[in-house]
Write a protein that holds these residues in place. Structure first.
Motif, PDB file in Angstrom:
ATOM      1  N   ALA A 117     -32.335  53.378  22.179  1.00  0.00           N
ATOM      2  CA  ALA A 117     -32.414  52.391  21.229  1.00  0.00           C
ATOM      3  C   ALA A 117     -31.036  52.495  21.327  1.00  0.00           C
ATOM      4  N   GLY A 118     -30.043  53.688  21.789  1.00  0.00           N
ATOM      5  CA  GLY A 118     -28.688  53.154  22.196  1.00  0.00           C
ATOM      6  C   GLY A 118     -28.255  52.633  23.107  1.00  0.00           C
ATOM      7  N   GLU A 119     -29.537  52.352  24.366  1.00  0.00           N
ATOM      8  CA  GLU A 119     -28.890  51.240  25.538  1.00  0.00           C
ATOM      9  C   GLU A 119     -28.983  49.879  24.636  1.00  0.00           C
ATOM     10  N   VAL A 120     -30.382  49.444  24.781  1.00  0.00           N
ATOM     11  CA  VAL A 120     -30.690  48.321  23.881  1.00  0.00           C
ATOM     12  C   VAL A 120     -29.435  47.833  22.840  1.00  0.00           C
ATOM     13  N   ASN A 121     -28.779  48.178  21.929  1.00  0.00           N
ATOM     14  CA  ASN A 121     -28.095  48.137  21.084  1.00  0.00           C
ATOM     15  C   ASN A 121     -26.690  48.482  21.230  1.00  0.00           C
ATOM     16  N   SER A 122     -26.450  48.773  22.165  1.00  0.00           N
ATOM     17  CA  SER A 122     -24.794  49.028  22.633  1.00  0.00           C
ATOM     18  C   SER A 122     -23.511  48.317  22.202  1.00  0.00           C
ATOM     19  N   SER A 123     -23.772  47.195  22.428  1.00  0.00           N
ATOM     20  CA  SER A 123     -23.196  45.749  21.698  1.00  0.00           C
ATOM     21  C   SER A 123     -22.834  46.190  20.228  1.00  0.00           C
ATOM     22  N   GLU A 124     -23.588  47.036  19.238  1.00  0.00           N
ATOM     23  CA  GLU A 124     -23.580  47.144  17.514  1.00  0.00           C
ATOM     24  C   GLU A 124     -23.690  48.221  17.317  1.00  0.00           C
ATOM     25  N   GLY A 125     -22.457  49.024  17.458  1.00  0.00           N
ATOM     26  CA  GLY A 125     -22.630  50.616  17.221  1.00  0.00           C
ATOM     27  C   GLY A 125     -22.704  50.677  18.677  1.00  0.00           C
TER      28      GLY A 125
END
Length: 64
Positions: free
Chosen positions: A16-24
């Motif tokens: 989840a941190g890798e996939v959504n890294s552009s948003e926090g």
């Protein structure tokens, strides 16, 4: 102990941190209730207790 569930939970949290890294960091509000964790596992996850993960047998790649 539900080691598979713990491995899956940590894997999904990292992903989840890798996939959504552009948003926090993408991990806000990560829902651990989807996983059948024991109280001990849930506490270790919430505290990000690497030593407890190691003692529980979390996969080495996920510990890294």
């Amino acid at each position: 102990m539900s080691l598979y569930q713990l491995n899956r939970c940590v894997y999904d949290w990292v992903r989840a941190g890798e996939v959504n890294s552009s948003e926090g960091d993408g991990r806000e509000g990560f829902d651990v209730s989807r996983y059948e964790l024991t109280d001990e596992e849930r506490e270790a996850f919430e505290k990000r207790d690497v030593a407890a993960f190691y003692q529980m047998g979390l996969h080495q790649v996920l510990l890294n």
